[in-house]
Write an enzyme that holds these catalytic residues in place. Structure first.
Site, mmCIF file in Angstrom:
data_model
loop_
_atom_site.group_PDB
_atom_site.id
_atom_site.type_symbol
_atom_site.label_atom_id
_atom_site.label_comp_id
_atom_site.label_asym_id
_atom_site.label_seq_id
_atom_site.Cartn_x
_atom_site.Cartn_y
_atom_site.Cartn_z
ATOM 1 N N ARG A 238 0.850 -1.186 0.000
ATOM 2 C CA ARG A 238 0.000 0.000 0.000
ATOM 3 C C ARG A 238 0.890 1.241 0.000
ATOM 4 O O ARG A 238 1.908 1.294 0.698
ATOM 5 C CB ARG A 238 -0.911 0.026 1.240
ATOM 6 C CG ARG A 238 -1.967 -1.069 1.269
ATOM 7 C CD ARG A 238 -3.036 -0.845 0.208
ATOM 8 N NE ARG A 238 -4.141 -1.793 0.318
ATOM 9 C CZ ARG A 238 -4.197 -2.953 -0.315
ATOM 10 N NH1 ARG A 238 -3.201 -3.330 -1.103
ATOM 11 N NH2 ARG A 238 -5.255 -3.745 -0.167
ATOM 12 N N GLU A 264 1.330 6.863 -2.782
ATOM 13 C CA GLU A 264 0.399 7.791 -2.131
ATOM 14 C C GLU A 264 0.748 9.197 -2.591
ATOM 15 O O GLU A 264 1.835 9.683 -2.265
ATOM 16 C CB GLU A 264 0.501 7.687 -0.614
ATOM 17 C CG GLU A 264 -0.545 8.520 0.112
ATOM 18 C CD GLU A 264 -0.329 8.553 1.626
ATOM 19 O OE1 GLU A 264 -1.323 8.451 2.359
ATOM 20 O OE2 GLU A 264 0.829 8.709 2.054
ATOM 21 N N HIS A 285 0.290 -0.006 -10.266
ATOM 22 C CA HIS A 285 -0.510 -0.950 -9.472
ATOM 23 C C HIS A 285 -0.913 -2.159 -10.324
ATOM 24 O O HIS A 285 -2.100 -2.504 -10.436
ATOM 25 C CB HIS A 285 -1.758 -0.254 -8.910
ATOM 26 C CG HIS A 285 -2.301 -0.920 -7.685
ATOM 27 N ND1 HIS A 285 -3.134 -0.288 -6.789
ATOM 28 C CD2 HIS A 285 -2.146 -2.176 -7.187
ATOM 29 C CE1 HIS A 285 -3.463 -1.109 -5.813
ATOM 30 N NE2 HIS A 285 -2.870 -2.267 -6.032
#
Length: 327
Positions: A238, A264, A285
């Site tokens: 993540r 992020e 991703h």
């Protein structure tokens, strides 16, 4: 799930198998794709939901529309965004394809570990630029994988799969995970260490921890500073696990290398230097299941549906008490 998701999952074989596994009330097509459950046609007789990306949160309002609902079979990994307390209070049984989705992520990570320490990305770019022979080993310090130390952060399903995939290679594997004890670490064949020691000793640090409040910016400026010059950070978990600004500063300086599949924000600003740095492999991703790999997920979901119809338990049941440790 989102209609576009079902289009990716669906095939004549999948559709035929699904029709053969279920009985539906008159007027309800077993292949009907519903995303907006609140405004969908009558769902009072629905016993099983086959869910995927785009499924709304199954809160009390939605569950009230399906009084006979008894099971949720998820065609992807995490169900934390999907399952509410009301689902557990109803006594629903939930299955997830998290094990199946871990397979391509583990494969991506293994490839990243091997290619990163071989400096494949940088060598390829330099070769394209020079178009001739250079003393390649002299260009990069400690080129190669023999004897490398790989640090795995998080003994998640993916983390454990990566550990297993690394067994044939001449590498030492460190693990940091607060839920793993010494006995389990021995069974996994890893050395259990604290996170600070792991980042300081590893040639490659690979992240496989969940996104939780306590793991936000787990890899921050201080821990990045502990990493060896020339070492590699791999993130397929993540984006929130890493302080993006601090990592960008280290990568711009050239001190560290990185393979980054999640960020992020999820899509970095167009002006981010990470798109162009020679010591960074940035992917959008893609480590999880895509394309032909989706067949593995839907096959697993239909296997679980078949087991449910036969009165058997799921092979991959989701346990409520473990959700606070998962992605």
């Amino acid at each position: 799930m989102a209609p576009t998701v079902w289009e990716e999952f669906s095939s004549p074989g999948v559709e035929a198998r699904l029709r053969g596994l279920v009985a539906t009330p008159d007027g309800l097509d077993p292949l009907a794709v519903v995303q907006d459950i609140v405004s969908a046609p009558d769902l009072a007789d629905v016993e099983v939901l086959l869910t995927g990306w785009g499924t709304p949160h199954l809160g009390p309002e939605i569950l009230a529309r399906m009084p006979r609902l008894r099971a949720v079979i998820h065609t992807a990994g995490s169900v934390k965004h999907l399952v509410s307390d009301a689902c557990w209070e109803r006594g629903l049984v939930v299955s997830s394809a998290v094990e199946e989705n871990a397979i391509p992520v583990g494969e991506y990570t293994l490839a990243a570990i091997l290619f990163a320490q071989k400096r494949v990305l940088e060598t390829s770019r330099l070769y394209r630029q020079e178009r001739g022979t250079l003393p390649w080993a002299a260009q990069f310090e400690s080129l190669g994988n023999y004897g490398r130390v790989v640090g795995i952060v998080g003994a998640s399903r993916i983390g454990r799969r990566v550990i297993e995939l690394l067994r044939p290679f001449d590498m030492r594997v460190l693990l940091s995970d607060p839920y793993v004890d010494a006995a389990e670490a021995r069974r996994l064949g890893v050395e259990l260490v604290e996170l600070d020691e792991l980042v300081a000793r590893s040639d490659t640090v690979s992240l496989h921890a969940p996104d939780l409040p306590q793991t936000r910016h787990l890899i921050d400026e201080r821990r990045l500073g502990l990493m060896r010059t020339g070492s590699v950070l791999i993130n397929t978990a993540r984006g929130a696990l890493v302080d993006t600004d601090a990592l960008t500063a280290e990568l711009v300086s050239g001190r560290l290398h990185a393979v980054i599949d999640v960020t992020e924000p999820e899509v970095l600003p167009a002006e981010s230097p990470l798109y162009d740095l020679p010591n960074v492999l940035l992917t959008p991703h893609i480590a999880g299941s895509l394309g032909g790999e989706l067949a593995r997920l839907v096959d697993h979901a239909l296997d679980e549906l078949e087991r449910y119809g036969a009165g058997l338990g799921f092979t991959s049941p989701v346990q409520r008490e473990l959700l606070n440790q998962s992605a």
